[in-house]
Design a protein around this motif. Structure first.
Motif, PDB file in Angstrom:
ATOM      1  N   ASP A  75       0.832  -1.207   0.000  1.00  0.00           N
ATOM      2  CA  ASP A  75       0.000   0.000   0.000  1.00  0.00           C
ATOM      3  C   ASP A  75       0.866   1.257   0.000  1.00  0.00           C
ATOM      4  N   ILE A  76       1.917   1.232   0.799  1.00  0.00           N
ATOM      5  CA  ILE A  76       2.751   2.412   1.002  1.00  0.00           C
ATOM      6  C   ILE A  76       3.345   2.906  -0.313  1.00  0.00           C
ATOM      7  N   THR A  77       3.757   1.983  -1.177  1.00  0.00           N
ATOM      8  CA  THR A  77       4.453   2.366  -2.406  1.00  0.00           C
ATOM      9  C   THR A  77       3.584   3.198  -3.346  1.00  0.00           C
ATOM     10  N   ASN A  78       2.278   3.206  -3.141  1.00  0.00           N
ATOM     11  CA  ASN A  78       1.401   4.019  -3.985  1.00  0.00           C
ATOM     12  C   ASN A  78       1.430   5.493  -3.609  1.00  0.00           C
ATOM     13  N   LYS A  81       7.466   8.278  -2.843  1.00  0.00           N
ATOM     14  CA  LYS A  81       8.411   8.100  -3.942  1.00  0.00           C
ATOM     15  C   LYS A  81       9.298   6.889  -3.672  1.00  0.00           C
ATOM     16  N   HIS A  82      10.147   6.588  -4.600  1.00  0.00           N
ATOM     17  CA  HIS A  82      10.968   5.377  -4.558  1.00  0.00           C
ATOM     18  C   HIS A  82      11.578   5.138  -3.174  1.00  0.00           C
ATOM     19  N   ILE A  83      11.397   3.928  -2.676  1.00  0.00           N
ATOM     20  CA  ILE A  83      11.948   3.550  -1.366  1.00  0.00           C
ATOM     21  C   ILE A  83      13.268   2.804  -1.587  1.00  0.00           C
ATOM     22  N   GLU A  84      14.341   3.351  -1.037  1.00  0.00           N
ATOM     23  CA  GLU A  84      15.651   2.705  -1.162  1.00  0.00           C
ATOM     24  C   GLU A  84      15.661   1.377  -0.385  1.00  0.00           C
ATOM     25  N   THR A  85      16.527   0.473  -0.799  1.00  0.00           N
ATOM     26  CA  THR A  85      16.557  -0.866  -0.204  1.00  0.00           C
ATOM     27  C   THR A  85      16.763  -0.863   1.312  1.00  0.00           C
ATOM     28  N   PRO A  86      17.714  -0.074   1.870  1.00  0.00           N
ATOM     29  CA  PRO A  86      17.866  -0.071   3.335  1.00  0.00           C
ATOM     30  C   PRO A  86      16.599   0.396   4.047  1.00  0.00           C
ATOM     31  N   THR A  87      15.925   1.379   3.465  1.00  0.00           N
ATOM     32  CA  THR A  87      14.678   1.876   4.050  1.00  0.00           C
ATOM     33  C   THR A  87      13.600   0.800   3.994  1.00  0.00           C
ATOM     34  N   PHE A  88      13.519   0.122   2.858  1.00  0.00           N
ATOM     35  CA  PHE A  88      12.512  -0.934   2.707  1.00  0.00           C
ATOM     36  C   PHE A  88      12.726  -2.037   3.741  1.00  0.00           C
ATOM     37  N   ARG A  89      13.989  -2.395   3.964  1.00  0.00           N
ATOM     38  CA  ARG A  89      14.300  -3.436   4.957  1.00  0.00           C
ATOM     39  C   ARG A  89      13.858  -3.004   6.355  1.00  0.00           C
ATOM     40  N   ALA A 105       6.405  12.359  -0.438  1.00  0.00           N
ATOM     41  CA  ALA A 105       5.124  11.982  -1.035  1.00  0.00           C
ATOM     42  C   ALA A 105       5.260  11.790  -2.536  1.00  0.00           C
ATOM     43  N   SER A 106       4.515  10.852  -3.069  1.00  0.00           N
ATOM     44  CA  SER A 106       4.451  10.678  -4.525  1.00  0.00           C
ATOM     45  C   SER A 106       3.665  11.836  -5.122  1.00  0.00           C
ATOM     46  N   ASN A 107       3.704  11.946  -6.449  1.00  0.00           N
ATOM     47  CA  ASN A 107       3.032  13.061  -7.120  1.00  0.00           C
ATOM     48  C   ASN A 107       1.521  13.014  -6.960  1.00  0.00           C
ATOM     49  N   SER A 108       0.973  11.860  -6.623  1.00  0.00           N
ATOM     50  CA  SER A 108      -0.482  11.743  -6.509  1.00  0.00           C
ATOM     51  C   SER A 108      -1.025  12.368  -5.225  1.00  0.00           C
ATOM     52  N   VAL A 109      -0.184  12.482  -4.196  1.00  0.00           N
ATOM     53  CA  VAL A 109      -0.676  12.936  -2.888  1.00  0.00           C
ATOM     54  C   VAL A 109      -1.178  14.376  -2.894  1.00  0.00           C
ATOM     55  N   PRO A 110      -0.414  15.363  -3.443  1.00  0.00           N
ATOM     56  CA  PRO A 110      -0.925  16.740  -3.436  1.00  0.00           C
ATOM     57  C   PRO A 110      -2.280  16.874  -4.125  1.00  0.00           C
ATOM     58  N   LYS A 111      -2.499  16.114  -5.189  1.00  0.00           N
ATOM     59  CA  LYS A 111      -3.783  16.185  -5.896  1.00  0.00           C
ATOM     60  C   LYS A 111      -4.899  15.625  -5.024  1.00  0.00           C
ATOM     61  N   LEU A 112      -4.601  14.552  -4.300  1.00  0.00           N
ATOM     62  CA  LEU A 112      -5.618  13.916  -3.464  1.00  0.00           C
ATOM     63  C   LEU A 112      -6.037  14.818  -2.312  1.00  0.00           C
ATOM     64  N   VAL A 113      -5.080  15.499  -1.714  1.00  0.00           N
ATOM     65  CA  VAL A 113      -5.374  16.259  -0.497  1.00  0.00           C
ATOM     66  C   VAL A 113      -5.440  17.766  -0.733  1.00  0.00           C
ATOM     67  N   VAL A 120       4.828  12.980   3.674  1.00  0.00           N
ATOM     68  CA  VAL A 120       3.655  12.339   4.267  1.00  0.00           C
ATOM     69  C   VAL A 120       4.112  11.330   5.311  1.00  0.00           C
ATOM     70  N   GLY A 121       3.332  11.210   6.370  1.00  0.00           N
ATOM     71  CA  GLY A 121       3.612  10.210   7.391  1.00  0.00           C
ATOM     72  C   GLY A 121       2.854   8.929   7.077  1.00  0.00           C
ATOM     73  N   ILE A 122       3.523   7.803   7.212  1.00  0.00           N
ATOM     74  CA  ILE A 122       2.912   6.509   6.906  1.00  0.00           C
ATOM     75  C   ILE A 122       2.822   5.675   8.182  1.00  0.00           C
ATOM     76  N   ARG A 123       1.618   5.131   8.427  1.00  0.00           N
ATOM     77  CA  ARG A 123       1.387   4.265   9.590  1.00  0.00           C
ATOM     78  C   ARG A 123       0.846   2.920   9.131  1.00  0.00           C
ATOM     79  N   VAL A 124       1.403   1.847   9.655  1.00  0.00           N
ATOM     80  CA  VAL A 124       0.792   0.517   9.552  1.00  0.00           C
ATOM     81  C   VAL A 124       0.705   0.010  10.988  1.00  0.00           C
TER      82      VAL A 124
END
Length: 208
Positions: A75-78, A81-89, A105-113, A120-124
């Protein structure tokens, strides 16, 4: 007044979750439990609901730090922007958990909000109720912590008292048991560093 739902945190009743999801789809605000404090949120895809959430917090749109509850890493990847491998781990080890990760934030976020926010802060959260709500809704919930009056330092934990305090301001309150009094740990990952902005319940050192 808001609808009041008692939902089992270990095995959430899908019938009740779907009722809450319908409220979200109609632009409603909901109060719900997480693995930290109780939160208030709305459907990311509903502009009117976002405006209601901003009014609830008494903030200007550009002053509100946006955080999303996602179901999982895919979900987060949508939304970032690109998540580097150390960050993904790191994310893979620490989530689900009591963390908010600030990312570009990806380019889609400003349009959405309807905002120029570039981060953007991400929570799981490690909690079945908010994650299953997101899963059934099909997209993230914009979330912010629930706070009593500014002169009261503690966060509310009793869902029935939360309902009494906020039931006239939102559309649904979920009783998922007593909440925690500690916020999530906020970690800024923008630029590739792991910068702890706010120490909360999560200990990121356990995953580095």
């Amino acid at each position: 007044m808001a609808e009041f739902f008692r939902i089992n945190a270990d095995n959430p009743q899908e019938r009740l979750l779907n009722q809450v999801v319908n409220i979200l789809r109609k632009g409603g605000l909901i109060i719900y439990p997480t693995d930290t404090v109780y939160g208030v949120g709305c459907d990311l895809m509903n502009q009117n609901a976002l405006k209601k959430l901003i009014r609830f917090k008494g903030l200007k749109p550009n002053k509100m730090n946006l955080s999303f509850i996602c179901y999982d890493l895919s979900d987060i990847t949508n939304y970032v922007k690109h998540i580097e491998t150390p960050t993904f781990r790191l994310l893979k080890k620490a989530l689900p958990g009591p963390f908010t990760f600030i990312m570009q934030a990806s380019n889609s976020v400003p349009k959405l909000v309807d905002s120029k926010k570039k981060e953007v802060g991400i929570r799981v959260p490690d909690h079945n109720i908010p994650r299953e709500l997101v899963n059934l809704l099909g997209n993230p919930i914009v979330t912010t912590s629930l706070k009593m009056d500014d002169d009261i330092q503690e966060y509310p934990t009793d869902p029935e008292l939360i309902y009494e305090e906020y039931g006239h301001l939102v559309d649904a309150v979920i009783d998922g048991g007593y909440g925690n009094i500690h916020l999530s740990t906020v970690i800024n990952l923008v630029g590739g560093d792991f910068d702890v902005v706010r120490q909360g319940l999560g200990e990121i050192e356990d995953y580095l």
